[in-house]
Write a protein that holds these residues in place. Structure first.
Motif, short mmCIF file in Angstrom:
data_model
loop_
_atom_site.label_atom_id
_atom_site.label_comp_id
_atom_site.label_asym_id
_atom_site.label_seq_id
_atom_site.Cartn_x
_atom_site.Cartn_y
_atom_site.Cartn_z
N PHE A 1 33.03 -50.88 -56.55
CA PHE A 1 31.93 -50.72 -55.58
C PHE A 1 30.61 -51.19 -56.19
N ALA A 2 30.39 -50.86 -57.47
CA ALA A 2 29.15 -51.27 -58.14
C ALA A 2 29.16 -52.75 -58.50
N THR A 3 30.32 -53.38 -58.50
CA THR A 3 30.43 -54.80 -58.83
C THR A 3 30.53 -55.67 -57.58
N LYS A 4 31.31 -55.21 -56.61
CA LYS A 4 31.55 -56.02 -55.42
C LYS A 4 30.80 -55.54 -54.19
N GLY A 5 30.30 -54.29 -54.22
CA GLY A 5 29.61 -53.75 -53.05
C GLY A 5 30.59 -53.46 -51.93
N ALA A 6 30.08 -53.32 -50.75
CA ALA A 6 30.88 -53.06 -49.55
C ALA A 6 30.91 -54.33 -48.72
N ARG A 7 32.05 -54.76 -48.35
CA ARG A 7 32.16 -56.02 -47.58
C ARG A 7 32.43 -55.75 -46.13
N THR B 1 31.60 -48.43 -40.28
CA THR B 1 32.11 -49.20 -41.41
C THR B 1 31.09 -49.32 -42.54
N THR B 2 29.90 -48.77 -42.35
CA THR B 2 28.87 -48.78 -43.40
C THR B 2 29.14 -47.61 -44.33
N PRO B 3 29.09 -47.82 -45.65
CA PRO B 3 29.33 -46.71 -46.58
C PRO B 3 28.40 -45.53 -46.30
N LEU B 4 28.96 -44.33 -46.41
CA LEU B 4 28.22 -43.10 -46.13
C LEU B 4 28.06 -42.27 -47.40
N TRP B 5 26.82 -41.88 -47.68
CA TRP B 5 26.50 -40.94 -48.76
C TRP B 5 26.02 -39.68 -48.05
N PRO C 1 24.31 -51.76 -47.27
CA PRO C 1 23.73 -50.64 -47.99
C PRO C 1 24.58 -49.39 -47.75
N ILE C 2 24.31 -48.34 -48.51
CA ILE C 2 24.90 -47.03 -48.27
C ILE C 2 23.90 -46.29 -47.40
N ILE C 3 24.37 -45.58 -46.39
CA ILE C 3 23.46 -44.75 -45.60
C ILE C 3 23.55 -43.33 -46.14
N TYR C 4 22.40 -42.80 -46.61
CA TYR C 4 22.31 -41.43 -47.12
C TYR C 4 21.77 -40.55 -46.01
N THR C 5 22.50 -39.50 -45.66
CA THR C 5 22.06 -38.61 -44.58
C THR C 5 22.79 -37.28 -44.66
N ALA C 6 22.39 -36.38 -43.78
CA ALA C 6 23.10 -35.11 -43.57
C ALA C 6 23.57 -35.12 -42.11
N PRO D 1 28.79 -37.00 -39.92
CA PRO D 1 28.01 -37.34 -38.72
C PRO D 1 28.88 -38.05 -37.69
N ALA D 2 28.48 -37.97 -36.44
CA ALA D 2 29.25 -38.55 -35.35
C ALA D 2 29.59 -40.02 -35.59
N ALA D 3 28.68 -40.77 -36.19
CA ALA D 3 28.91 -42.20 -36.41
C ALA D 3 30.12 -42.47 -37.29
N TRP D 4 30.47 -41.53 -38.15
CA TRP D 4 31.59 -41.71 -39.07
C TRP D 4 32.79 -40.85 -38.70
N SER D 5 32.84 -40.36 -37.49
CA SER D 5 33.96 -39.54 -37.04
C SER D 5 35.26 -40.31 -37.24
N GLY D 6 36.23 -39.68 -37.88
CA GLY D 6 37.52 -40.33 -38.12
C GLY D 6 37.56 -41.19 -39.37
N THR D 7 36.46 -41.23 -40.12
CA THR D 7 36.44 -42.00 -41.38
C THR D 7 36.20 -41.04 -42.53
N THR D 8 35.93 -41.55 -43.69
CA THR D 8 35.63 -40.72 -44.85
C THR D 8 34.30 -41.15 -45.46
N GLN D 9 33.73 -40.26 -46.25
CA GLN D 9 32.49 -40.56 -46.94
C GLN D 9 32.77 -41.42 -48.18
#
Length: 152
Positions: free
Chosen positions: A146-152, A94-98, A73-78, A110-118
Protein backbone atom coordinates in the motif's frame (compact mmCIF):
# COMPACT_ATOMS: atom_id res chain seq x y z
CA UNK A 1 6.86 4.37 10.90
CA UNK A 2 4.81 5.43 7.92
CA UNK A 3 3.68 8.99 7.24
CA UNK A 4 0.96 10.83 5.34
CA UNK A 5 -0.56 14.30 4.82
CA UNK A 6 -4.08 15.45 5.79
CA UNK A 7 -6.08 18.37 4.37
CA UNK A 8 -9.62 19.25 5.47
CA UNK A 9 -12.58 21.11 3.91
CA UNK A 10 -11.48 24.40 5.46
CA UNK A 11 -8.14 24.27 3.59
CA UNK A 12 -9.92 23.81 0.27
CA UNK A 13 -8.06 20.51 -0.10
CA UNK A 14 -5.04 22.13 -1.73
CA UNK A 15 -2.66 22.08 1.24
CA UNK A 16 -0.82 18.87 0.38
CA UNK A 17 -0.15 20.07 -3.16
CA UNK A 18 0.71 23.67 -2.29
CA UNK A 19 3.19 22.68 0.43
CA UNK A 20 5.19 19.89 -1.19
CA UNK A 21 2.95 17.07 0.05
CA UNK A 22 1.37 14.34 -1.90
CA UNK A 23 2.38 10.74 -2.28
CA UNK A 24 5.42 8.98 -3.61
CA UNK A 25 5.93 5.23 -3.99
CA UNK A 26 8.79 5.14 -1.49
CA UNK A 27 7.43 2.39 0.77
CA UNK A 28 7.33 4.84 3.69
CA UNK A 29 4.61 7.29 2.73
CA UNK A 30 0.98 6.28 2.81
CA UNK A 31 -1.31 7.91 0.27
CA UNK A 32 -2.53 11.26 1.58
CA UNK A 33 -5.51 11.26 3.91
CA UNK A 34 -8.49 13.53 3.36
CA UNK A 35 -9.50 14.53 6.91
CA UNK A 36 -13.30 14.54 6.98
CA UNK A 37 -14.38 14.98 10.60
CA UNK A 38 -15.86 17.48 13.03
CA UNK A 39 -15.08 21.10 12.29
CA UNK A 40 -12.62 22.35 14.95
CA UNK A 41 -13.01 25.92 13.70
CA UNK A 42 -16.00 28.25 13.90
CA UNK A 43 -19.29 27.11 12.41
CA UNK A 44 -21.21 23.88 12.63
CA UNK A 45 -19.79 20.33 12.65
CA UNK A 46 -20.18 20.11 8.87
CA UNK A 47 -18.13 23.25 8.08
CA UNK A 48 -21.39 25.11 7.41
CA UNK A 49 -21.80 23.09 4.21
CA UNK A 50 -24.62 20.93 2.93
CA UNK A 51 -24.10 17.22 2.19
CA UNK A 52 -24.12 18.08 -1.54
CA UNK A 53 -21.38 20.70 -1.06
CA UNK A 54 -19.24 18.32 1.01
CA UNK A 55 -19.78 15.51 -1.49
CA UNK A 56 -18.57 17.82 -4.27
CA UNK A 57 -15.52 18.77 -2.19
CA UNK A 58 -14.63 15.08 -1.68
CA UNK A 59 -15.19 14.32 -5.37
CA UNK A 60 -13.04 17.27 -6.45
CA UNK A 61 -10.26 16.41 -4.00
CA UNK A 62 -10.13 12.68 -4.75
CA UNK A 63 -10.17 13.33 -8.50
CA UNK A 64 -7.41 15.97 -8.25
CA UNK A 65 -5.33 13.81 -5.89
CA UNK A 66 -5.48 10.74 -8.13
CA UNK A 67 -4.65 12.83 -11.23
CA UNK A 68 -1.56 14.26 -9.53
CA UNK A 69 -0.28 11.15 -7.74
CA UNK A 70 -1.67 8.16 -9.63
CA UNK A 71 -3.33 6.78 -6.48
CA UNK A 72 -6.45 7.45 -4.46
CA UNK A 73 -6.21 9.23 -1.12
CA UNK A 74 -7.37 7.60 2.11
CA UNK A 75 -10.51 9.15 3.56
CA UNK A 76 -10.18 9.64 7.34
CA UNK A 77 -13.53 9.95 9.12
CA UNK A 78 -15.84 8.66 11.84
CA UNK A 79 -19.13 6.94 10.97
CA UNK A 80 -21.23 9.41 12.96
CA UNK A 81 -19.70 12.46 11.23
CA UNK A 82 -19.82 10.96 7.74
CA UNK A 83 -23.42 9.77 7.98
CA UNK A 84 -24.55 13.13 9.40
CA UNK A 85 -22.60 15.47 7.15
CA UNK A 86 -22.08 13.46 3.95
CA UNK A 87 -25.24 11.37 3.73
CA UNK A 88 -25.55 7.88 2.30
CA UNK A 89 -23.93 8.09 -1.14
CA UNK A 90 -21.83 5.01 -1.89
CA UNK A 91 -19.70 6.90 -4.42
CA UNK A 92 -16.50 6.43 -2.36
CA UNK A 93 -16.90 2.72 -1.54
CA UNK A 94 -13.70 1.88 -3.45
CA UNK A 95 -11.67 4.69 -1.84
CA UNK A 96 -9.52 3.48 1.08
CA UNK A 97 -11.12 4.21 4.45
CA UNK A 98 -9.28 5.21 7.64
CA UNK A 99 -11.98 4.95 10.29
CA UNK A 100 -11.79 6.57 13.73
CA UNK A 101 -13.69 4.38 16.20
CA UNK A 102 -12.42 4.13 19.77
CA UNK A 103 -14.61 1.25 20.92
CA UNK A 104 -13.13 -2.14 21.82
CA UNK A 105 -14.64 -3.61 18.64
CA UNK A 106 -15.04 -1.76 15.39
CA UNK A 107 -18.61 -0.55 14.92
CA UNK A 108 -20.51 -0.06 11.66
CA UNK A 109 -18.64 1.72 8.88
CA UNK A 110 -20.04 4.89 7.29
CA UNK A 111 -22.86 4.36 4.81
CA UNK A 112 -20.53 4.96 1.85
CA UNK A 113 -18.52 1.86 2.76
CA UNK A 114 -21.44 -0.41 3.67
CA UNK A 115 -20.52 -3.97 2.70
CA UNK A 116 -16.79 -3.23 2.45
CA UNK A 117 -13.95 -3.14 4.96
CA UNK A 118 -11.74 -0.41 6.35
CA UNK A 119 -8.12 0.04 5.29
CA UNK A 120 -7.00 1.48 8.64
CA UNK A 121 -8.78 1.54 12.00
CA UNK A 122 -7.77 4.27 14.44
CA UNK A 123 -8.77 2.41 17.58
CA UNK A 124 -7.46 4.67 20.33
CA UNK A 125 -6.98 8.38 20.77
CA UNK A 126 -3.97 9.54 22.77
CA UNK A 127 -2.97 6.11 24.04
CA UNK A 128 -0.79 5.68 27.12
CA UNK A 129 2.19 6.27 24.85
CA UNK A 130 0.88 9.76 24.02
CA UNK A 131 -0.28 9.18 20.46
CA UNK A 132 -3.23 7.73 18.53
CA UNK A 133 -3.02 4.05 17.65
CA UNK A 134 -4.00 2.65 14.28
CA UNK A 135 -4.35 -0.86 12.90
CA UNK A 136 -3.86 -1.65 9.22
CA UNK A 137 -6.39 -4.18 7.90
CA UNK A 138 -3.91 -6.61 6.36
CA UNK A 139 -0.47 -8.10 6.64
CA UNK A 140 2.87 -6.30 6.90
CA UNK A 141 3.44 -7.23 3.25
CA UNK A 142 0.08 -5.67 2.28
CA UNK A 143 0.95 -2.50 4.21
CA UNK A 144 4.33 -2.24 2.45
CA UNK A 145 2.53 -2.73 -0.87
CA UNK A 146 0.00 0.00 0.00
CA UNK A 147 2.86 2.38 0.84
CA UNK A 148 4.64 1.45 -2.41
CA UNK A 149 1.80 1.04 -4.89
CA UNK A 150 -1.01 3.04 -3.28
CA UNK A 151 -4.63 2.26 -4.04
CA UNK A 152 -5.53 1.69 -7.67
Amino acid sequence: MLRNHTPCPRSGGRAPFNHGGGWSPDGQTLPGALDMEWNPYSGNACYDKTPAQLQQFVTDFTTRYKARTGTSPIIYTASSWWNTCMGTSTKWATTPLWIADYRATLGPLPAAWSGTTQTIWQNAEQSGAGYDTDVFNGSQVALASFATKGAR
